[in-house]
Write a protein that holds these residues in place. Sequence first.
Motif, mmCIF file in Angstrom:
data_model
loop_
_atom_site.group_PDB
_atom_site.id
_atom_site.type_symbol
_atom_site.label_atom_id
_atom_site.label_comp_id
_atom_site.label_asym_id
_atom_site.label_seq_id
_atom_site.Cartn_x
_atom_site.Cartn_y
_atom_site.Cartn_z
ATOM 1 N N SER A 174 0.961 -1.269 -0.104
ATOM 2 C CA SER A 174 0.053 -0.068 0.112
ATOM 3 C C SER A 174 0.915 1.265 0.125
ATOM 4 O O SER A 174 1.998 1.250 0.588
ATOM 5 N N GLY A 175 0.238 2.322 -0.644
ATOM 6 C CA GLY A 175 1.258 3.454 -0.760
ATOM 7 C C GLY A 175 0.776 4.391 0.628
ATOM 8 O O GLY A 175 -0.184 4.147 1.456
ATOM 9 N N LEU A 176 1.827 5.183 1.161
ATOM 10 C CA LEU A 176 1.440 5.858 2.269
ATOM 11 C C LEU A 176 0.409 6.772 2.313
ATOM 12 O O LEU A 176 -0.378 6.851 3.354
ATOM 13 N N TRP A 177 -0.078 7.323 1.178
ATOM 14 C CA TRP A 177 -1.331 8.080 1.206
ATOM 15 C C TRP A 177 -2.616 7.188 1.450
ATOM 16 O O TRP A 177 -3.526 7.636 1.788
ATOM 17 N N GLU A 178 -2.603 5.832 1.112
ATOM 18 C CA GLU A 178 -3.784 4.854 1.575
ATOM 19 C C GLU A 178 -4.032 4.837 3.078
ATOM 20 O O GLU A 178 -5.021 4.606 3.532
ATOM 21 N N ALA A 179 -2.838 4.966 3.524
ATOM 22 C CA ALA A 179 -2.718 4.790 5.235
ATOM 23 C C ALA A 179 -3.838 5.947 5.704
ATOM 24 O O ALA A 179 -4.614 5.675 6.752
ATOM 25 N N VAL A 180 -3.608 6.966 5.170
ATOM 26 C CA VAL A 180 -4.389 8.224 5.589
ATOM 27 C C VAL A 180 -5.652 8.069 5.100
ATOM 28 O O VAL A 180 -6.621 8.435 5.845
ATOM 29 N N TRP A 181 -6.152 7.498 4.118
ATOM 30 C CA TRP A 181 -7.212 7.125 3.309
ATOM 31 C C TRP A 181 -8.100 6.278 4.556
ATOM 32 O O TRP A 181 -9.195 6.548 4.749
ATOM 33 N N GLU A 182 -7.315 5.220 4.782
ATOM 34 C CA GLU A 182 -7.740 4.284 5.837
ATOM 35 C C GLU A 182 -8.237 4.677 7.078
ATOM 36 O O GLU A 182 -9.310 4.473 7.582
ATOM 37 N N LEU A 183 -7.404 5.774 7.691
ATOM 38 C CA LEU A 183 -7.657 6.324 8.892
ATOM 39 C C LEU A 183 -9.002 7.267 8.882
ATOM 40 O O LEU A 183 -9.619 7.658 9.762
ATOM 41 N N ARG A 184 -9.063 7.886 7.661
ATOM 42 C CA ARG A 184 -10.206 8.670 7.335
ATOM 43 C C ARG A 184 -11.568 7.870 7.646
ATOM 44 O O ARG A 184 -12.465 8.330 8.289
ATOM 45 N N ALA A 185 -11.567 6.631 7.250
ATOM 46 C CA ALA A 185 -12.486 5.710 7.220
ATOM 47 C C ALA A 185 -13.082 5.833 8.827
ATOM 48 O O ALA A 185 -14.139 5.515 9.266
ATOM 49 N N ASN A 186 -12.056 5.717 9.838
ATOM 50 C CA ASN A 186 -12.045 5.335 11.144
ATOM 51 C C ASN A 186 -12.528 6.748 11.931
ATOM 52 O O ASN A 186 -12.940 6.779 12.973
ATOM 53 N N HIS A 187 -12.258 7.999 11.050
ATOM 54 C CA HIS A 187 -12.073 9.259 11.856
ATOM 55 C C HIS A 187 -12.728 10.262 10.832
ATOM 56 O O HIS A 187 -11.900 10.947 10.398
ATOM 57 N N ALA A 188 -13.773 10.263 10.420
ATOM 58 C CA ALA A 188 -14.528 10.935 9.442
ATOM 59 C C ALA A 188 -14.513 12.369 9.744
ATOM 60 O O ALA A 188 -14.217 13.305 8.734
ATOM 61 N N ASP A 189 -14.451 12.746 10.954
ATOM 62 C CA ASP A 189 -14.474 14.269 11.298
ATOM 63 C C ASP A 189 -13.091 14.848 11.554
ATOM 64 O O ASP A 189 -13.069 15.937 11.827
ATOM 65 N N MET A 190 -12.152 14.159 11.531
ATOM 66 C CA MET A 190 -10.717 14.509 11.911
ATOM 67 C C MET A 190 -10.160 15.119 10.928
ATOM 68 O O MET A 190 -10.227 14.895 9.626
ATOM 69 N N ASP A 191 -9.401 16.383 11.209
ATOM 70 C CA ASP A 191 -8.687 17.236 10.461
ATOM 71 C C ASP A 191 -7.702 16.522 9.545
ATOM 72 O O ASP A 191 -7.064 15.478 10.232
ATOM 73 N N SER A 192 -7.484 16.808 8.399
ATOM 74 C CA SER A 192 -6.461 16.333 7.419
ATOM 75 C C SER A 192 -5.128 16.072 8.045
ATOM 76 O O SER A 192 -4.370 15.157 7.908
ATOM 77 N N GLU A 193 -4.782 17.144 8.579
ATOM 78 C CA GLU A 193 -3.245 17.433 9.082
ATOM 79 C C GLU A 193 -3.120 16.361 10.438
ATOM 80 O O GLU A 193 -2.003 15.777 10.565
ATOM 81 N N VAL A 194 -4.298 16.333 11.165
ATOM 82 C CA VAL A 194 -4.180 15.540 12.391
ATOM 83 C C VAL A 194 -3.981 13.865 11.931
ATOM 84 O O VAL A 194 -3.330 13.168 12.384
ATOM 85 N N LEU A 195 -4.894 13.518 10.967
ATOM 86 C CA LEU A 195 -4.772 12.163 10.262
ATOM 87 C C LEU A 195 -3.404 12.031 9.780
ATOM 88 O O LEU A 195 -2.937 10.874 10.082
ATOM 89 N N LEU A 196 -2.937 12.833 9.040
ATOM 90 C CA LEU A 196 -1.589 12.528 8.588
ATOM 91 C C LEU A 196 -0.629 12.332 9.562
ATOM 92 O O LEU A 196 0.374 11.384 9.616
ATOM 93 N N GLY A 197 -0.510 13.199 10.632
ATOM 94 C CA GLY A 197 0.402 13.064 11.876
ATOM 95 C C GLY A 197 0.064 11.515 12.249
ATOM 96 O O GLY A 197 1.078 10.910 13.084
ATOM 97 N N ARG A 198 -1.198 11.102 12.559
ATOM 98 C CA ARG A 198 -1.746 9.868 13.277
ATOM 99 C C ARG A 198 -1.029 8.880 12.307
ATOM 100 O O ARG A 198 -0.433 7.933 12.835
ATOM 101 N N ALA A 199 -1.232 8.876 10.998
ATOM 102 C CA ALA A 199 -0.636 7.813 10.066
ATOM 103 C C ALA A 199 0.946 7.840 10.081
ATOM 104 O O ALA A 199 1.655 6.663 10.222
ATOM 105 N N LYS A 200 1.672 9.033 10.323
ATOM 106 C CA LYS A 200 3.028 9.042 10.492
ATOM 107 C C LYS A 200 3.442 8.043 11.476
ATOM 108 O O LYS A 200 4.153 7.271 11.681
#
Length: 112
Positions: free
Chosen positions: A17-43
Amino acid sequence: MTDDTESILWLAVEDYSGLWEAVWELRANHADMDSEVLLGRAKDELIRLVGHDLIQLYRCLEPYGDMTDVEKQEAVDLLRMDANWNEPEPGSVSIRFGATPAGRAAAGVPEL
């Protein structure tokens, strides 16, 4: 194991999987979370999974071409670089991740 860790580890088990897909996956878990927060969490999740030898990083010639292993000592630096988390253009090199045997075992998947 947290829901986020499980989600990302399953991405690694299912395919490279590409790194960007990890952010997409986390968005499914946290639909209301800010994109920058999701990126930080994925990292953070991927850095932790690399540290525990549950995933391996690869360089991939897009779209989904030749892949080469990334050395563990370089992996954290690559994960911290925001540019590596963008969906790549054809012909560029992306960073992908896949499960190690230990990662597959942690996800409850038998060895092939």
